[in-house]
Design a protein around this motif. Structure first.
Motif, PDB file in Angstrom:
ATOM      1  N   ALA A   1      16.670  39.881  94.226  1.00 35.01           N
ATOM      2  CA  ALA A   1      16.246  38.527  93.877  1.00 35.01           C
ATOM      3  C   ALA A   1      16.096  38.445  92.372  1.00 35.01           C
ATOM      4  CB  ALA A   1      14.918  38.197  94.555  1.00 35.01           C
ATOM      5  N   GLY A   2      16.190  37.239  91.852  1.00 37.21           N
ATOM      6  CA  GLY A   2      16.062  37.058  90.419  1.00 37.21           C
ATOM      7  C   GLY A   2      15.572  35.666  90.086  1.00 37.21           C
ATOM      8  N   HIS A   3      15.417  35.433  88.803  1.00 38.53           N
ATOM      9  CA  HIS A   3      14.950  34.152  88.285  1.00 38.53           C
ATOM     10  C   HIS A   3      15.746  33.876  87.020  1.00 38.53           C
ATOM     11  CE1 HIS A   3      12.154  30.968  87.193  1.00 38.53           C
ATOM     12  NE2 HIS A   3      12.138  31.498  85.976  1.00 38.53           N
ATOM     13  N   LEU A   4      16.342  32.715  86.947  1.00 36.25           N
ATOM     14  CA  LEU A   4      17.131  32.328  85.790  1.00 36.25           C
ATOM     15  C   LEU A   4      16.448  31.138  85.144  1.00 36.25           C
ATOM     16  CD1 LEU A   4      19.779  32.949  84.314  1.00 36.25           C
ATOM     17  CD2 LEU A   4      20.878  31.281  85.786  1.00 36.25           C
TER      18      LEU A   4
ATOM     19  N   LEU B   1      32.964  29.598  94.568  1.00 33.24           N
ATOM     20  CA  LEU B   1      33.801  30.095  93.475  1.00 33.24           C
ATOM     21  C   LEU B   1      34.717  29.036  92.885  1.00 33.24           C
ATOM     22  CD1 LEU B   1      34.800  33.670  94.624  1.00 33.24           C
ATOM     23  CD2 LEU B   1      33.419  33.028  92.659  1.00 33.24           C
ATOM     24  N   LEU B   2      35.160  28.094  93.688  1.00 35.16           N
ATOM     25  CA  LEU B   2      36.019  27.022  93.183  1.00 35.16           C
ATOM     26  C   LEU B   2      35.202  25.839  92.683  1.00 35.16           C
ATOM     27  CD1 LEU B   2      38.873  27.175  95.820  1.00 35.16           C
ATOM     28  CD2 LEU B   2      38.856  28.088  93.487  1.00 35.16           C
ATOM     29  N   GLU B   3      33.916  26.079  92.413  1.00 35.14           N
ATOM     30  CA  GLU B   3      32.976  25.120  91.841  1.00 35.14           C
ATOM     31  C   GLU B   3      32.731  23.906  92.721  1.00 35.14           C
ATOM     32  OE1 GLU B   3      34.064  24.406  87.791  1.00 35.14           O
ATOM     33  OE2 GLU B   3      34.298  26.539  87.414  1.00 35.14           O
ATOM     34  N   ARG B   4      32.842  24.073  94.031  1.00 36.42           N
ATOM     35  CA  ARG B   4      32.461  23.030  94.986  1.00 36.42           C
ATOM     36  C   ARG B   4      30.966  23.170  95.237  1.00 36.42           C
ATOM     37  NH1 ARG B   4      33.859  23.894 100.988  1.00 36.42           N
ATOM     38  NH2 ARG B   4      32.734  25.640 100.211  1.00 36.42           N
ATOM     39  N   ARG B   5      30.229  22.094  95.070  1.00 35.49           N
ATOM     40  CA  ARG B   5      28.769  22.117  95.198  1.00 35.49           C
ATOM     41  C   ARG B   5      28.366  22.498  96.613  1.00 35.49           C
ATOM     42  NH1 ARG B   5      25.083  18.443  97.060  1.00 35.49           N
ATOM     43  NH2 ARG B   5      23.035  18.609  96.145  1.00 35.49           N
ATOM     44  N   LEU B   6      27.448  23.473  96.734  1.00 35.46           N
ATOM     45  CA  LEU B   6      26.937  23.887  98.030  1.00 35.46           C
ATOM     46  C   LEU B   6      25.569  23.277  98.302  1.00 35.46           C
ATOM     47  CD1 LEU B   6      27.938  27.645  98.010  1.00 35.46           C
ATOM     48  CD2 LEU B   6      29.102  25.753  99.147  1.00 35.46           C
ATOM     49  N   HIS B   7      24.646  23.404  97.342  1.00 29.31           N
ATOM     50  CA  HIS B   7      23.308  22.835  97.503  1.00 29.31           C
ATOM     51  C   HIS B   7      22.570  22.852  96.179  1.00 29.31           C
ATOM     52  CE1 HIS B   7      21.430  26.858  97.432  1.00 29.31           C
ATOM     53  NE2 HIS B   7      22.452  27.238  98.177  1.00 29.31           N
ATOM     54  N   GLU B   8      21.504  22.055  96.100  1.00 30.33           N
ATOM     55  CA  GLU B   8      20.650  22.075  94.915  1.00 30.33           C
ATOM     56  C   GLU B   8      19.764  23.309  94.977  1.00 30.33           C
ATOM     57  OE1 GLU B   8      18.688  18.596  93.609  1.00 30.33           O
ATOM     58  OE2 GLU B   8      20.285  17.296  94.324  1.00 30.33           O
ATOM     59  N   SER B   9      19.239  23.714  93.831  1.00 31.79           N
ATOM     60  CA  SER B   9      18.477  24.955  93.767  1.00 31.79           C
ATOM     61  C   SER B   9      17.404  24.855  92.696  1.00 31.79           C
ATOM     62  CB  SER B   9      19.445  26.100  93.437  1.00 31.79           C
ATOM     63  OG  SER B   9      18.753  27.304  93.295  1.00 31.79           O
ATOM     64  N   ASP B  10      16.426  25.746  92.794  1.00 25.84           N
ATOM     65  CA  ASP B  10      15.465  25.882  91.700  1.00 25.84           C
ATOM     66  C   ASP B  10      15.901  27.081  90.864  1.00 25.84           C
ATOM     67  OD1 ASP B  10      14.829  27.966  93.357  1.00 25.84           O
ATOM     68  OD2 ASP B  10      12.788  27.329  93.742  1.00 25.84           O
ATOM     69  N   SER B  11      15.021  27.630  90.042  1.00 25.87           N
ATOM     70  CA  SER B  11      15.413  28.720  89.155  1.00 25.87           C
ATOM     71  C   SER B  11      15.436  30.091  89.836  1.00 25.87           C
ATOM     72  CB  SER B  11      14.493  28.756  87.937  1.00 25.87           C
ATOM     73  OG  SER B  11      13.154  28.925  88.354  1.00 25.87           O
TER      74      SER B  11
ATOM     75  N   THR C   1      27.534  31.288  91.705  1.00 28.70           N
ATOM     76  CA  THR C   1      27.782  30.374  90.588  1.00 28.70           C
ATOM     77  C   THR C   1      26.681  29.333  90.567  1.00 28.70           C
ATOM     78  OG1 THR C   1      30.157  30.684  90.864  1.00 28.70           O
ATOM     79  CG2 THR C   1      29.443  28.804  89.562  1.00 28.70           C
ATOM     80  N   ARG C   2      25.997  29.218  89.432  1.00 25.60           N
ATOM     81  CA  ARG C   2      24.913  28.248  89.269  1.00 25.60           C
ATOM     82  C   ARG C   2      25.248  27.338  88.097  1.00 25.60           C
ATOM     83  NH1 ARG C   2      19.808  29.240  91.237  1.00 25.60           N
ATOM     84  NH2 ARG C   2      19.040  28.289  89.359  1.00 25.60           N
ATOM     85  N   SER C   3      25.010  26.061  88.274  1.00 19.38           N
ATOM     86  CA  SER C   3      25.205  25.116  87.180  1.00 19.38           C
ATOM     87  C   SER C   3      23.934  24.302  87.008  1.00 19.38           C
ATOM     88  CB  SER C   3      26.401  24.209  87.451  1.00 19.38           C
ATOM     89  OG  SER C   3      26.207  23.476  88.636  1.00 19.38           O
TER      90      SER C   3
END
Length: 57
Positions: free
Chosen positions: A13-16, A30-40, A51-53
């Motif tokens: 686990a990690g925190h960005l 990997l093809l930059e298709r959105r999967l879900h929203e996320s926190d840090s 992949t996180r944006s």
């Protein structure tokens, strides 16, 4: 956009935390298709590529 790779073969686990205010963060395939929203916080399976944006406020 940040691409993370878990190379040792152990789950973990990690925190960005960016240095500026973030309005929305997402996890993408990997093809930059959105999967879900996320926190840090995030978790990685062995050898997973994640992949996180983030969008500024």
């Amino acid at each position: 956009m940040v691409r993370l790779y878990e190379s040792p073969g152990r789950a973990g686990a990690g925190h960005l935390g960016p240095g500026l205010p973030v309005g929305r963060a997402e996890v993408s395939a990997l093809l930059e298709r959105r999967l879900h929203e996320s926190d840090s916080a995030f978790g990685l399976r062995p050898f997973q590529i994640l992949t996180r944006s983030s969008r500024p406020e």
